[in-house]
Design an enzyme around this catalytic site. Structure first.
Site, PDB file in Angstrom:
ATOM      1  N   HIS A  78      54.819  31.260  53.358  1.00 43.20           N
ATOM      2  CA  HIS A  78      55.703  30.637  52.874  1.00 43.20           C
ATOM      3  C   HIS A  78      55.691  31.350  51.580  1.00 43.20           C
ATOM      4  O   HIS A  78      56.026  30.115  50.058  1.00 43.20           O
ATOM      5  CB  HIS A  78      55.513  29.703  52.962  1.00 43.20           C
ATOM      6  CG  HIS A  78      55.423  28.674  53.979  1.00 43.20           C
ATOM      7  ND1 HIS A  78      56.444  28.620  54.742  1.00 43.20           N
ATOM      8  CD2 HIS A  78      55.096  29.275  55.357  1.00 43.20           C
ATOM      9  CE1 HIS A  78      56.816  28.682  56.393  1.00 43.20           C
ATOM     10  NE2 HIS A  78      55.485  28.362  56.557  1.00 43.20           N
TER      11      HIS A  78
ATOM     12  N   LYS B  98      32.871  42.622  28.090  1.00 44.56           N
ATOM     13  CA  LYS B  98      31.555  41.368  28.045  1.00 44.56           C
ATOM     14  C   LYS B  98      31.171  42.507  26.635  1.00 44.56           C
ATOM     15  O   LYS B  98      31.057  41.007  25.355  1.00 44.56           O
ATOM     16  CB  LYS B  98      30.238  42.282  28.178  1.00 44.56           C
ATOM     17  CG  LYS B  98      30.913  41.758  30.582  1.00 44.56           C
ATOM     18  CD  LYS B  98      28.861  41.796  30.935  1.00 44.56           C
ATOM     19  CE  LYS B  98      29.413  41.166  32.526  1.00 44.56           C
ATOM     20  NZ  LYS B  98      27.838  41.754  32.995  1.00 44.56           N
TER      21      LYS B  98
ATOM     22  N   GLU C 117      34.615  45.787  43.206  1.00 49.36           N
ATOM     23  CA  GLU C 117      33.412  46.268  42.233  1.00 49.36           C
ATOM     24  C   GLU C 117      32.683  47.524  42.652  1.00 49.36           C
ATOM     25  O   GLU C 117      31.955  47.886  41.883  1.00 49.36           O
ATOM     26  CB  GLU C 117      32.754  45.455  41.510  1.00 49.36           C
ATOM     27  CG  GLU C 117      31.802  44.885  40.403  1.00 49.36           C
ATOM     28  CD  GLU C 117      31.079  43.845  39.850  1.00 49.36           C
ATOM     29  OE1 GLU C 117      31.396  43.065  39.525  1.00 49.36           O
ATOM     30  OE2 GLU C 117      30.795  43.448  40.883  1.00 49.36           O
TER      31      GLU C 117
ATOM     32  N   GLU D  94      28.597  33.123  30.583  1.00 52.31           N
ATOM     33  CA  GLU D  94      28.863  32.532  31.331  1.00 52.31           C
ATOM     34  C   GLU D  94      28.149  31.321  32.281  1.00 52.31           C
ATOM     35  O   GLU D  94      28.229  29.916  32.378  1.00 52.31           O
ATOM     36  CB  GLU D  94      30.329  32.892  32.332  1.00 52.31           C
ATOM     37  CG  GLU D  94      30.831  33.547  31.999  1.00 52.31           C
ATOM     38  CD  GLU D  94      31.042  35.331  31.883  1.00 52.31           C
ATOM     39  OE1 GLU D  94      29.527  34.849  31.841  1.00 52.31           O
ATOM     40  OE2 GLU D  94      31.808  35.971  32.092  1.00 52.31           O
TER      41      GLU D  94
ATOM     42  N   LYS E 115      21.420  37.002  39.198  1.00 46.88           N
ATOM     43  CA  LYS E 115      20.032  37.760  39.025  1.00 46.88           C
ATOM     44  C   LYS E 115      20.077  38.412  38.154  1.00 46.88           C
ATOM     45  O   LYS E 115      18.059  38.301  37.946  1.00 46.88           O
ATOM     46  CB  LYS E 115      21.125  39.173  40.174  1.00 46.88           C
ATOM     47  CG  LYS E 115      20.307  40.454  40.495  1.00 46.88           C
ATOM     48  CD  LYS E 115      21.664  41.329  40.901  1.00 46.88           C
ATOM     49  CE  LYS E 115      20.368  42.413  41.499  1.00 46.88           C
ATOM     50  NZ  LYS E 115      20.764  43.718  41.633  1.00 46.88           N
TER      51      LYS E 115
ATOM     52  N   GLY F 205      24.394  41.793  43.559  1.00 43.01           N
ATOM     53  CA  GLY F 205      25.085  40.839  42.934  1.00 43.01           C
ATOM     54  C   GLY F 205      25.987  40.959  44.576  1.00 43.01           C
ATOM     55  O   GLY F 205      25.669  39.647  45.047  1.00 43.01           O
ATOM     56  N   ARG F 206      26.777  41.617  44.270  1.00 47.44           N
ATOM     57  CA  ARG F 206      28.454  41.046  45.750  1.00 47.44           C
ATOM     58  C   ARG F 206      28.028  41.045  47.396  1.00 47.44           C
ATOM     59  O   ARG F 206      27.906  41.025  48.180  1.00 47.44           O
ATOM     60  CB  ARG F 206      29.183  42.174  44.664  1.00 47.44           C
ATOM     61  CG  ARG F 206      29.140  43.034  44.764  1.00 47.44           C
ATOM     62  CD  ARG F 206      30.213  44.037  44.433  1.00 47.44           C
ATOM     63  NE  ARG F 206      29.412  45.248  44.686  1.00 47.44           N
ATOM     64  CZ  ARG F 206      28.738  45.899  42.999  1.00 47.44           C
ATOM     65  NH1 ARG F 206      28.429  45.072  42.302  1.00 47.44           N
ATOM     66  NH2 ARG F 206      29.486  46.918  42.852  1.00 47.44           N
TER      67      ARG F 206
END
Ligand code: F6P
Length: 549
Positions: free
Chosen positions: A388, A514, A357, A217, A211, A271-272
């Site tokens: 399990h 950051k 977030e 990254e 965005k 973004g999410r």
């Protein structure tokens, strides 16, 4: 009277009454509620377009819900829903509207924001995505050697990765076998290196999905992909092998991508919440335009339901308020999500970002401190694997862990009777968590043992039960139902944010780490040993440096 500042919510009468109600009912066992009311399932379940929500296995009564609805009215939930729907700038700290719902509006609808008609803009990007994805899927979009594209690699992180990755995995049964869609997110070089080592640059298309187009990254992975590609192709070939999805055209151009190969979206899409936008391009490439449209239609159906159904018959509102009941009034700190569907195995990770977030905040939307718990820790894993792994704690641990179980009624992969086994396991877990196992029942299993053995084993064989869960039963996992499911969780998160008085659409909390990383990065390679962090951070930096020779 609805309170003006919803973060005052904890001084309202209904908040106090909910605390009283919790104290008065906390010893009530769900087993007794079921025994007393054979209609409990009918009373506490609802269905929408092939998606059934059973919320009967919760520590609630009609009275609990009445109080929770009153709480929602007190927080002016209906008002906030309308503000979101109509495009008011409810993301106050960033001064933005919150309109991911506009991405799901069908062509022909209108929604105007600041003089722009958004549906036309959204449809224009969708049309470009369609043309592009049809060329790639049909093999007309060729790589530099003239061969068709066989691999798509999405380079993005957070909301530019988790949502499309989850949806693409969920809809694997609908994907074309002609294309493999990969996702690279981590800045750990292993992720990009291991993904690319099996691919041929001549057949590989990269989508740089960011965005902001400023996320280190993603940009580092994009540079790595570019270097990898240039070992085989030339600079001039980049245009056929790299496209971008972003809101930041200047940065995309500066990276060397032609704006003709950029798919845009808007600052009113968080973004999410962006899988529905051009961020969904890898999904469209995998499943095709028509199915992507069905995914959008599923999201839109959930929007229509959310914005129109009364609270008592409103899936997102019910899920949210029941979540508030445990989180705020029972002080349950976590919420587990267990999809009993291999394709939906990334849903917990996506909802984790979506929820944590959005609502992992300690101040209200006006900056005021909140002195009550807000967003829970979201976690989970696909069933039956999770049984399990961590179900022991759910059944006999000391913590209250509200759960969502998600299960399709039909499978795309009928292998012998394995789907029935999966369904039986899912239903058995919700039943066991709810009922528990008392002494009389456990004793029957131990009847053949000596008194001493019984003394030791009986406590181990008891299950307290009363562990709450919702079950979401999808007729099948389809583009439409996955759209509904995703929108359901988005609205749930929004409703909880409204109750707690939070702005669910900013994320200042990810910035500090950051900033510090930017400071530490040069220190990892500096000749000079001077450091001004705490002794732990200094020690770890020196340790890293000492291991590099
Ligand atoms: O650091 C958090 C975050 O900003 C998320 O909110 C976002 O989804 C992710 O990073 C990626 O951001 P972008 O799409 O701008 O690269």
């Amino acid at each position: 009277m609805a309170s003006q500042r919803t973060s005052d919510i904890n001084s309202t009468r209904v908040w106090a009454r909910l605390h009283q109600h919790q104290r008065a009912t906390r010893h009530m066992h769900m087993r007794e509620l079921f025994d007393a009311d054979p209609q409990r399932f009918q009373r506490f379940s609802l269905e929408l377009d092939g998606l059934l929500l059973d919320y009967s296995k919760n520590r609630i009564t009609e009275r609990t819900l009445e109080l929770l609805f009153e709480l929602a009215r007190e927080a002016d939930l209906a008002g906030w829903m309308e503000k979101m729907r109509s495009g008011q700038r409810i993301n106050v700290s960033e001064d933005r509207a919150v309109l991911h719902t506009a991405l799901r509006l069908p062509a022909g609808e209108t929604l105007v924001l600041d003089g722009c008609e958004l549906v036309t803009e959204v449809q224009a990007v969708l049309a470009r995505m369609r043309a592009f994805s049809e060329q790639v899927r049909g093999g007309e979009w060729k790589g530099f050697s003239g061969r068709r594209i066989r691999h798509v690699v999405n380079l993005g992180i957070g909301g530019s990765d988790l949502g499309p990755l989850m949806v693409k995995e969920a809809l694997a049964a609908y994907a074309t076998p002609e294309l493999d869609v990969h996702f690279v997110s981590n800045v750990d070089g292993a992720h990009v290196a291991r993904t690319l080592e099996r691919l041929d640059p001549a057949e590989t298309l990269f989508i740089i999905a960011s965005k902001s187009f400023a996320t280190p990254e993603t940009l580092l992975n994009a540079q790595a992909a570019r270097q990898w590609f240039l070992q085989a192709g030339s600079e001039a070939d980049i245009a056929r092998h790299f496209v971008a999805v972003s809101t930041n055209q200047p940065a995309v151009q500066a990276f060397g991508i032609d704006p003709a190969h950029m798919f845009g979206f808007w600052d009113w899409v968080g973004g999410r919440y962006s899988t529905w936008s051009a961020i969904g391009l890898p999904v469209m490439l995998a499943i095709g335009f028509e199915r992507f449209q069905k995914f959008l239609a599923g999201g839109h159906a959930m929007d229509l339901h959310f914005f129109s159904a009364p609270f008592a018959a409103n899936m997102p509102v019910l899920l949210a308020l029941i979540g508030v009941w445990y989180n705020t009034f029972y002080r349950a700190h976590t919420h587990a999500i267990m999809p009993y569907d291999h394709g939906l195995r990334r849903l917990p990770a996506h909802v984790q970002q979506l929820d944590m977030e959005s609502n992992g905040k300690r101040v209200g939307r006006y900056g005021e401190a909140l002195d009550f718990d807000t967003g829970p820790v979201i976690w989970g894993e696909e069933g039956a694997n999770s049984q399990h792994a961590f179900f022991q704690l759910l059944h006999q641990g000391t913590r209250l862990v509200p759960c969502d179980f998600i299960i399709p009624m039909r499978s795309h992969y009928p292998v012998a009777d394995q789907h029935q086994v999966l369904v039986a396991n899912c239903l058995a877990q919700t039943e066991a968590l709810m009922r528990g196992k008392g002494e009389a029942e456990a004793m029957r299993e131990l009847a053949h043992l000596s008194g001493e053995q019984v003394d030791m084993l009986l406590p181990q064989k008891l299950f307290p039960g009363n562990q709450p869960s919702n079950t979401l039963a999808l007729d099948e996992v389809s583009p439409y139902s996955v759209g509904m499911l995703l929108a359901l969780y988005e609205h749930k998160v929004f409703v909880q944010g409204v109750i707690w008085g939070i702005n669910s659409f900013d994320q200042w909390g990810v910035e500090y780490g950051k900033q510090l990383a930017r400071r530490i990065l040069p220190e990892l390679t500096a000749d000079d040993d001077a450091l001004a962090h705490d002794s732990s951070t200094n020690g770890l930096i020196r340790h890293f440096k000492s291991r590099q020779s």
